[in-house]
Design an enzyme around this catalytic site. Structure first.
Site, mmCIF file in Angstrom:
data_model
loop_
_atom_site.group_PDB
_atom_site.id
_atom_site.type_symbol
_atom_site.label_atom_id
_atom_site.label_comp_id
_atom_site.label_asym_id
_atom_site.label_seq_id
_atom_site.Cartn_x
_atom_site.Cartn_y
_atom_site.Cartn_z
ATOM 1 N N ASP A 28 3.844 13.839 5.064
ATOM 2 C CA ASP A 28 5.069 12.964 5.204
ATOM 3 C C ASP A 28 6.319 13.931 5.878
ATOM 4 O OD1 ASP A 28 6.994 11.219 3.254
ATOM 5 O OD2 ASP A 28 8.080 13.367 2.378
ATOM 6 N N GLU A 49 3.430 11.580 9.997
ATOM 7 C CA GLU A 49 4.659 10.987 9.987
ATOM 8 C C GLU A 49 5.493 11.300 10.661
ATOM 9 O OE1 GLU A 49 6.597 8.022 6.675
ATOM 10 O OE2 GLU A 49 6.991 10.226 6.256
#
Length: 677
Positions: A339, A375
C-alpha cells in the site's frame, strides 16, 4: 510482586522481540533515544505484576533475559526519556506499549483517549493507559511440518483476485461460526468458487492487526478494509474463531493445497497511532523521532493518515524486512502488495528506485524470489511513480484503468492510448527493460466502484460514510446507461451486463498481469459507494445469490483465464523491437480497421474511431488470433482478415454472429477467434 521475584540475565540483542530460551524468555527492543526501557509483566486478567528495567543497551537495542518465564506470558513495555513534542520526543512512562515484534496480542486494539501521550494543552498525559492497550504475548510460532509446497507459477499465467477475508466469507453458505473468518475462506464453498474462476493468485486485503480510527469510532463506524495497522507481525484477531495465528496459517495452507499462490496486502507506510495527539501504544512511545518522518517539529504526512513510517531509517528497514520474512517463512504467504509504495522508496523526502528499503528487499535471498506488487504512489512530493520502481516489482497501473474505462464509455480519441494500454503500457514499462507483466492491469480495485457500480452510477453515493458525500473519487469515468442505480428496466440491465463482460474480456486479453476485484464476478454492488472502507455490513459483504449476470461473468472469467494459461502470447508477446526478447523468436502483430485492412496514420488519428482489431500470431505462425474491440452500438459487418479460410470462435460477448467470410457485430463487444488458413 516486585522485580526481585524474577531472576534476570543480560540476554542477547537478536532476534528482536520475545524469544523463548532454555532458561526463560529473552526480550529485545530497539529504542535509540530512550533513557530507560521497562518490561512490564501481566497476569491473564490484565493485572500488572511487575516492572523490570532492561539492563543492557547495545547499538540502540535494549535486551534482557527473564529466567523461568514461559510461553503464554503477557507483557508490555514502558519507555522513559525526554518529553519534548517540538523535537518529536514523546516518551511517557504512563503509556503501556506493544512490542513492535509481538507475534500475538491479547485482544483487538480499540482507540481510547487515555492512550494519548500528550494532552490537548500540549502537556504530558499522566493517566496510565495499561487498561486500554492489548498485552503482547510470548509465543513460539510453529509451522505445519506438512505444509503444502509453494505453487510455482509461470509469470504469464498469473492473475490476481483481491479478497477481503470477512467480505468474502460472511455470506457464504457455510456454518455460522466460520462466517467472516480465515477458516471460512477455505471451506468447500469458498475453495470451489475460487477454483471455478481459473485464477492463480489470491491477494488478501490487510490481515495485520489493525485499529478503527478515532473519528470512525465516534461515528459508530468500523475500519473495515484494515489499512490502519498497529502491528506488523500479529494477525488481525477479529477474523479468527480462537487463535488468529494458527487459523491464518491454516487458511494459507488450505489455499496453497487448492493450487493458489497467496499474497498479502501490507501497510508499511503508516500506523494506527495517527496524529501526535492520538494513540501512543507502540512506535510513538518507543522512539517517535526515529520511527516516523518529521521536519520542523511536525510529521511529514505523505500518507494522508496522520503519520508515515521513516523507511529511510535503519531500524524501520530492519523491522519491515523482518516482518516480510516472518509472513513468508512462518505464516506461509507467497508475496506482498504494498500500500502507498512510494513512501517505501523515499529517502529524506524524494523517491528513488535505489532507496535503501527497496534495495534491501531485492537483495534478500528470500524476499527477492517472491511476488512483489507495488501501489506506485502516495500523496507526498513527486508521489506518482508508475513505471519507475525497480524491475523486481510489479506495479498497479491506474493509467490502464482510466483508459479502458474511457474507451468503453465511448469517449472520443481514445483508441491510440487504448492500444498502448492493451499492449502492456510500454510508455511506462519500457521495452528492453521490463516485461509487460510488470503492469498490473485492473479496472476496479477495493478503493473505488465495483464493476457493477461502474456501469450503474454516474455519481458517488457515500452518505453512509457520514462525511456528507465528500469522500471518495469524484470522477469515476463511469456510465449508468440512463438511470442512476438499480433498475427493473431489462434493456438497461442487458446493456450493463454487456458492459461488464466487455470490461472483463478486455482485462483478460490485455498484455500484462490482470487484477480482478473479488465480487465483480458476482456482479456485486456497493450501492454506489466508491469508498466503502468503513462499511462493515451488507454494502461490502459479497452476495452469493445465483443470477444471470453472475453466471455470465463467471463463465467469461473462467473461459478467458483458461485461454491465457493455454496461450501465453495473450499475456506476454515477444516483439522484434523489444531487446528483452532478442534471444527468442519474435511473435507477430498487425492492427486492423473495421474494413479488415491494416491501420494507417489517418485511421489512428481519427477522433471518431470506435473500433480497433488486431491479429496476434506466434513466431512459427502456428497459432494466429483475431481480437476485436468495438465500443459503439451501430451494427457492423466485419470482413475476415486476409488469408483467413475459417475462424474458430474462442469467446465473444453477446451481439456477434459469424458467417462464412464475415463477422456481424450488432453492438459494442469483444471477440477473439483462432484463424485457420
Amino acid at each position: 510482586m516486585n522485580p526481585q521475584t524474577y531472576q534476570v540475565s543480560t540476554g542477547f540483542p537478536y532476534p528482536l522481540g520475545a524469544t523463548i530460551t532454555d532458561k526463560g524468555v529473552n526480550f529485545s527492543v530497539v529504542s535509540e533515544d530512550a533513557h530507560q526501557l521497562y518490561l512490564c509483566l501481566f497476569d491473564n486478567e490484565g493485572n500488572e505484576q511487575t516492572k523490570i528495567p532492561f539492563t543492557v543497551k547495545q547499538k540502540d537495542v535494549w535486551h534482557i533475559e527473564v529466567l523461568s518465564l514461559q510461553e503464554g506470558q503477557h507483557y508490555g513495555l514502558r519507555a522513559c526519556g525526554n518529553f519534548n513534542p517540538a523535537k518529536q520526543q514523546m516518551f511517557n512512562e504512563h503509556k503501556l506499549l506493544i512490542d513492535p515484534y509481538a507475534k500475538d496480542l491479547t485482544e483487538k486494539l480499540v482507540w481510547h483517549k487515555d492512550q494519548a501521550a500528550i494532552t490537548s494543552k500540549g502537556k504530558i498525559h499522566s493517566i496510565d493507559s495499561a487498561n486500554y492497550v492489548p498485552k503482547s504475548i510470548v509465543r513460539q510460532i510453529r509451522t505445519n511440518p506438512n505444509r503444502p509446497d509453494r505453487i510455482k507459477l509461470t509469470p504469464s499465467s498469473r492473475a490476481l483476485y483481491e479478497l477481503h477475508v470477512k467480505g468474502f466469507s460472511q455470506n457464504l453458505p457455510i456454518d455460522n461460526e466460520l462466517k467472516g473468518t480465515y477458516l471460512g475462506v477455505i471451506t468447500p464453498a469458498g475453495i470451489n468458487h475460487l477454483k471455478s474462476l481459473n485464477i492463480t493468485t489470491i491477494q488478501l486485503m490487510p490481515c495485520f492487526s489493525f485499529m478503527t480510527e478515532r473519528h470512525l469510532q465516534q461515528l459508530n463506524l468500523d475500519n473495515y478494509w484494515g489499512y490502519n495497522p498497529i502491528s506488523f507481525f500479529a494477525p488481525e484477531p477479529s477474523y479468527a474463531k480462537e487463535d488468529a495465528i494458527t487459523e491464518f496459517q491454516t487458511m494459507i495452507d488450505g489455499l496453497r493445497r487448492a493450487g493458489f499462490e497467496v499474497i498479502l496486502d501490507v501497510v508499511y507506510n503508516h500506523t494506527a497511532e495517527s496524529e501526535l495527539d492520538q494513540s501512543s501504544v507502540c512506535f510513538r512511545g518507543l522512539d517517535n523521532a526515529r520511527y516516523y518522518r518529521h521536519q520542523d517539529g511536525k510529521y511529514l504526512n505523505y500518507t494522508g493518515c496522520g503519520n508515515c513510517i521513516d523507511t529511510y531509517d535503519s531500524a524501520s528497514i530492519r523491522l519491515i524486512c523482518d516482518s516480510m520474512r516472518y509472513w513468508v517463512e512462518v505464516m506461509g504467504v507467497d508475496g506482498f502488495r504494498f500500500d502507498l509504495g512510494v513512501d517505501l522508496g523515499r529517502t529524506d523526502h524524494n523517491f528513488t528506485p535505489k532507496a535503501p528499503l527497496l534495495q534491501a528487499i531485492l537483495q534478500d535471498p528470500i524476499l527477492s524470489e517472491i511476488c512483489l506488487v507495488m501501489e506506485p504512489w502516495d500523496i507526498g512530493p513527486n508521489g506518482y511513480q508508475v513505471g519507475n520502481f525497480p524491475k523486481g516489482f510489479m506495479e498497479c497501473n491506474d493509467k490502464y484503468r482510466d483508459t479502458i474505462r474511457r474507451f468503453w464509455r465511448g469517449d472520443l480519441g481514445v483508441v491510440p492510448e487504448f492500444a498502448t494500454r492493451f499492449m502492456g503500457s510500454r510508455d511506462c514499462f519500457h521495452k528492453g527493460y521490463k516485461t509487460a507483466l510488470n503492469s498490473v492491469n485492473y479496472i476496479t480495485y477495493h478503493d473505488g466502484y465495483t464493476m457493477k457500480d461502474l456501469v450503474s452510477y454516474h455519481q458517488r453515493h457515500n452518505l453512509a460514510n457520514m462525511e456528507d458525500n465528500r469522500d471518495g473519487h469524484g470522477d469515476n469515468i463511469s456510465q449508468n446507461f440512463g438511470i442512476e442505480g438499480e433498475t427493473d428496466n431489462t434493456e438497461i440491465q442487458e446493456k450493463r451486463l454487456n458492459q461488464q463482460l466487455c470490461f472483463i474480456a478486455t482485462l483478460l486479453l490485455s498484455q500484462g498481469t490482470p487484477h480482478i476485484l473479488g465480487g465483480d464476478e458476482l456482479s456485486h454492488s456497493q450501492q454506489g459507494n466508491n469508498n466503502a472502507y468503513c462499511q462493515n455490513n451488507e454494502i461490502t459483504w459479497l452476495n452469493w445469490q445465483e443470477t444471470e449476470a453472475r453466471s455470465a461473468i463467471q463463465d467469461t472469467i473462467s473461459t478467458l483465464m483458461l485461454l491465457r494459461k493455454n496461450y501465453p502470447i495473450l499475456a506476454e508477446v515477444h516483439l522484434e523491437d523489444d531487446l528483452l526478447y532478442q534471444h527468442v523468436p519474435s511473435d507477430h502483430i498487425q492492427w486492423l480497421s473495421e474494413q479488415g485492412t491494416p491501420m494507417k496514420n489517418d485511421d489512428w488519428s481519427d477522433m471518431n474511431r470506435h473500433y480497433i482489431a488486431l491479429t496476434l500470431a506466434t513466431s512459427d505462425l502456428a497459432t494466429r488470433f483475431w481480437i476485436i474491440f468495438y465500443n459503439h452500438d451501430t451494427p457492423l459487418d466485419i470482413p475476415f482478415p486476409t488469408d483467413t479460410a475459417q475462424v474458430e470462435v474462442l469467446y465473444h460477448t453477446p451481439g456477434f454472429t459469424l458467417s462464412t467470410k464475415t463477422l456481424y457485430c450488432a453492438y459494442r463487444g469483444v471477440f477473439i477467434g483462432k484463424i485457420h488458413h
